[in-house]
Design a protein around this motif. Sequence first.
Motif, PDB file in Angstrom:
ATOM      1  N   ILE A 198       0.860  -1.174   0.000  1.00 30.14           N
ATOM      2  CA  ILE A 198       0.000   0.000   0.000  1.00 30.14           C
ATOM      3  C   ILE A 198       0.899   1.227   0.000  1.00 30.14           C
ATOM      4  O   ILE A 198       1.771   1.369   0.856  1.00 30.14           O
ATOM      5  CB  ILE A 198      -0.936   0.007   1.220  1.00 30.14           C
ATOM      6  CG1 ILE A 198      -1.882  -1.195   1.154  1.00 30.14           C
ATOM      7  CG2 ILE A 198      -1.719   1.313   1.278  1.00 30.14           C
ATOM      8  CD1 ILE A 198      -2.753  -1.344   2.383  1.00 30.14           C
ATOM      9  N   PHE A 199       0.684   2.105  -0.985  1.00 28.64           N
ATOM     10  CA  PHE A 199       1.468   3.319  -1.105  1.00 28.64           C
ATOM     11  C   PHE A 199       0.591   4.519  -0.782  1.00 28.64           C
ATOM     12  O   PHE A 199      -0.478   4.685  -1.373  1.00 28.64           O
ATOM     13  CB  PHE A 199       2.001   3.483  -2.530  1.00 28.64           C
ATOM     14  CG  PHE A 199       3.037   2.474  -2.917  1.00 28.64           C
ATOM     15  CD1 PHE A 199       4.382   2.769  -2.784  1.00 28.64           C
ATOM     16  CD2 PHE A 199       2.663   1.234  -3.408  1.00 28.64           C
ATOM     17  CE1 PHE A 199       5.341   1.839  -3.141  1.00 28.64           C
ATOM     18  CE2 PHE A 199       3.618   0.300  -3.763  1.00 28.64           C
ATOM     19  CZ  PHE A 199       4.965   0.605  -3.629  1.00 28.64           C
ATOM     20  N   ALA A 200       1.045   5.342   0.144  1.00 30.00           N
ATOM     21  CA  ALA A 200       0.367   6.608   0.407  1.00 30.00           C
ATOM     22  C   ALA A 200       0.713   7.562  -0.719  1.00 30.00           C
ATOM     23  O   ALA A 200       1.872   7.660  -1.122  1.00 30.00           O
ATOM     24  CB  ALA A 200       0.806   7.172   1.748  1.00 30.00           C
ATOM     25  N   LEU A 201      -0.277   8.245  -1.252  1.00 27.00           N
ATOM     26  CA  LEU A 201      -0.035   9.233  -2.297  1.00 27.00           C
ATOM     27  C   LEU A 201       0.260  10.564  -1.626  1.00 27.00           C
ATOM     28  O   LEU A 201      -0.477  11.002  -0.753  1.00 27.00           O
ATOM     29  CB  LEU A 201      -1.248   9.352  -3.217  1.00 27.00           C
ATOM     30  CG  LEU A 201      -1.621   8.065  -3.951  1.00 27.00           C
ATOM     31  CD1 LEU A 201      -2.874   8.265  -4.780  1.00 27.00           C
ATOM     32  CD2 LEU A 201      -0.485   7.606  -4.834  1.00 27.00           C
ATOM     33  N   SER A 202       1.326  11.184  -2.029  1.00 26.20           N
ATOM     34  CA  SER A 202       1.734  12.433  -1.395  1.00 26.20           C
ATOM     35  C   SER A 202       1.319  13.612  -2.246  1.00 26.20           C
ATOM     36  O   SER A 202       0.783  13.452  -3.337  1.00 26.20           O
ATOM     37  CB  SER A 202       3.253  12.443  -1.215  1.00 26.20           C
ATOM     38  OG  SER A 202       3.882  12.656  -2.460  1.00 26.20           O
ATOM     39  N   GLY A 203       1.652  14.790  -1.745  1.00 29.30           N
ATOM     40  CA  GLY A 203       1.362  16.008  -2.469  1.00 29.30           C
ATOM     41  C   GLY A 203       2.293  16.247  -3.639  1.00 29.30           C
ATOM     42  O   GLY A 203       2.038  17.091  -4.467  1.00 29.30           O
ATOM     43  N   GLY A 204       3.380  15.523  -3.733  1.00 31.25           N
ATOM     44  CA  GLY A 204       4.306  15.685  -4.848  1.00 31.25           C
ATOM     45  C   GLY A 204       5.061  16.995  -4.766  1.00 31.25           C
ATOM     46  O   GLY A 204       5.012  17.710  -3.784  1.00 31.25           O
ATOM     47  N   THR A 205       5.765  17.316  -5.814  1.00 35.87           N
ATOM     48  CA  THR A 205       6.523  18.561  -5.864  1.00 35.87           C
ATOM     49  C   THR A 205       5.623  19.710  -6.297  1.00 35.87           C
ATOM     50  O   THR A 205       4.509  19.503  -6.797  1.00 35.87           O
ATOM     51  CB  THR A 205       7.683  18.433  -6.865  1.00 35.87           C
ATOM     52  OG1 THR A 205       7.134  18.266  -8.173  1.00 35.87           O
ATOM     53  CG2 THR A 205       8.599  17.261  -6.522  1.00 35.87           C
ATOM     54  N   ARG A 206       6.138  20.927  -6.140  1.00 38.52           N
ATOM     55  CA  ARG A 206       5.364  22.092  -6.608  1.00 38.52           C
ATOM     56  C   ARG A 206       5.133  22.014  -8.113  1.00 38.52           C
ATOM     57  O   ARG A 206       4.050  22.346  -8.599  1.00 38.52           O
ATOM     58  CB  ARG A 206       6.074  23.386  -6.242  1.00 38.52           C
ATOM     59  CG  ARG A 206       5.974  23.722  -4.773  1.00 38.52           C
ATOM     60  CD  ARG A 206       6.503  25.109  -4.507  1.00 38.52           C
ATOM     61  NE  ARG A 206       7.857  25.253  -5.012  1.00 38.52           N
ATOM     62  CZ  ARG A 206       8.893  25.643  -4.312  1.00 38.52           C
ATOM     63  NH1 ARG A 206       8.738  25.945  -3.053  1.00 38.52           N
ATOM     64  NH2 ARG A 206      10.083  25.744  -4.858  1.00 38.52           N
ATOM     65  N   ALA A 207       6.166  21.562  -8.855  1.00 36.54           N
ATOM     66  CA  ALA A 207       6.015  21.443 -10.309  1.00 36.54           C
ATOM     67  C   ALA A 207       4.926  20.435 -10.647  1.00 36.54           C
ATOM     68  O   ALA A 207       4.083  20.680 -11.522  1.00 36.54           O
ATOM     69  CB  ALA A 207       7.335  21.029 -10.952  1.00 36.54           C
ATOM     70  N   HIS A 208       4.916  19.303  -9.952  1.00 35.85           N
ATOM     71  CA  HIS A 208       3.905  18.274 -10.174  1.00 35.85           C
ATOM     72  C   HIS A 208       2.511  18.839  -9.911  1.00 35.85           C
ATOM     73  O   HIS A 208       1.596  18.689 -10.728  1.00 35.85           O
ATOM     74  CB  HIS A 208       4.192  17.092  -9.243  1.00 35.85           C
ATOM     75  CG  HIS A 208       3.370  15.881  -9.507  1.00 35.85           C
ATOM     76  ND1 HIS A 208       3.917  14.678  -9.855  1.00 35.85           N
ATOM     77  CD2 HIS A 208       2.036  15.663  -9.471  1.00 35.85           C
ATOM     78  CE1 HIS A 208       2.976  13.784 -10.014  1.00 35.85           C
ATOM     79  NE2 HIS A 208       1.823  14.371  -9.784  1.00 35.85           N
ATOM     80  N   ALA A 209       2.351  19.509  -8.783  1.00 40.26           N
ATOM     81  CA  ALA A 209       1.049  20.088  -8.426  1.00 40.26           C
ATOM     82  C   ALA A 209       0.625  21.161  -9.419  1.00 40.26           C
ATOM     83  O   ALA A 209      -0.535  21.228  -9.827  1.00 40.26           O
ATOM     84  CB  ALA A 209       1.110  20.661  -7.013  1.00 40.26           C
ATOM     85  N   ARG A 210       1.575  22.004  -9.830  1.00 39.96           N
ATOM     86  CA  ARG A 210       1.257  23.085 -10.783  1.00 39.96           C
ATOM     87  C   ARG A 210       0.815  22.511 -12.128  1.00 39.96           C
ATOM     88  O   ARG A 210      -0.164  22.974 -12.731  1.00 39.96           O
ATOM     89  CB  ARG A 210       2.474  24.001 -10.954  1.00 39.96           C
ATOM     90  CG  ARG A 210       2.199  25.217 -11.791  1.00 39.96           C
ATOM     91  CD  ARG A 210       3.349  26.235 -11.808  1.00 39.96           C
ATOM     92  NE  ARG A 210       4.671  25.648 -11.891  1.00 39.96           N
ATOM     93  CZ  ARG A 210       5.566  25.626 -10.886  1.00 39.96           C
ATOM     94  NH1 ARG A 210       5.251  26.152  -9.719  1.00 39.96           N
ATOM     95  NH2 ARG A 210       6.751  25.080 -11.052  1.00 39.96           N
TER      96      ARG A 210
END
Length: 165
Positions: free
Chosen positions: A35-47
């Motif tokens: 089971i992998f928790a999904l994170s917020g990622g990087t700012r570039a990923h989110a943008r």
Amino acid sequence: MAALQKPISGDYTIEEYLALEAASDRRHEFWYGEIFALSGGTRAHARIGTNVVGECYRQLLDKEYRPISENGAVKNTLAPRPDWPLFVYPDATVVCDEPVYESIKGIDVLVNPTLVVEVISPTSAVRDIGDKFTIYTSNPAIRHYLLIESETVRVTHWFRNDSGT
């Protein structure tokens, strides 16, 4: 957005995963017993993910298509395997007409996306390009699979032609 982190641990059953997902306020994906928790990622990923949803919304405003953000799960239409997830969380989806959902153990899962978008990060690349490609392209409702790399300038667009290939 949906960058995969290190697994919580291994050897989970699908039932254990579904119980965790139903009770949690965070999203998780189930892969090969982990089971992998999904994170917020990087700012570039989110943008990138935000820009994709915003642009889809703007382009499709007067059409029968609707963008959906990364919070929605998409059903895996392949035959069940103990090492594959029942559903996955893309960074964005677009549906034509009305979205159709199926409840899997209390979790609403989108059945009919037309477009699926994954923003690729180093921690998600193997799954986005490999297993998720297989999962998404097996669903006949999905006409387009868009891969956007977050650390280089590269977009890959897979599409299903009129003959279904």
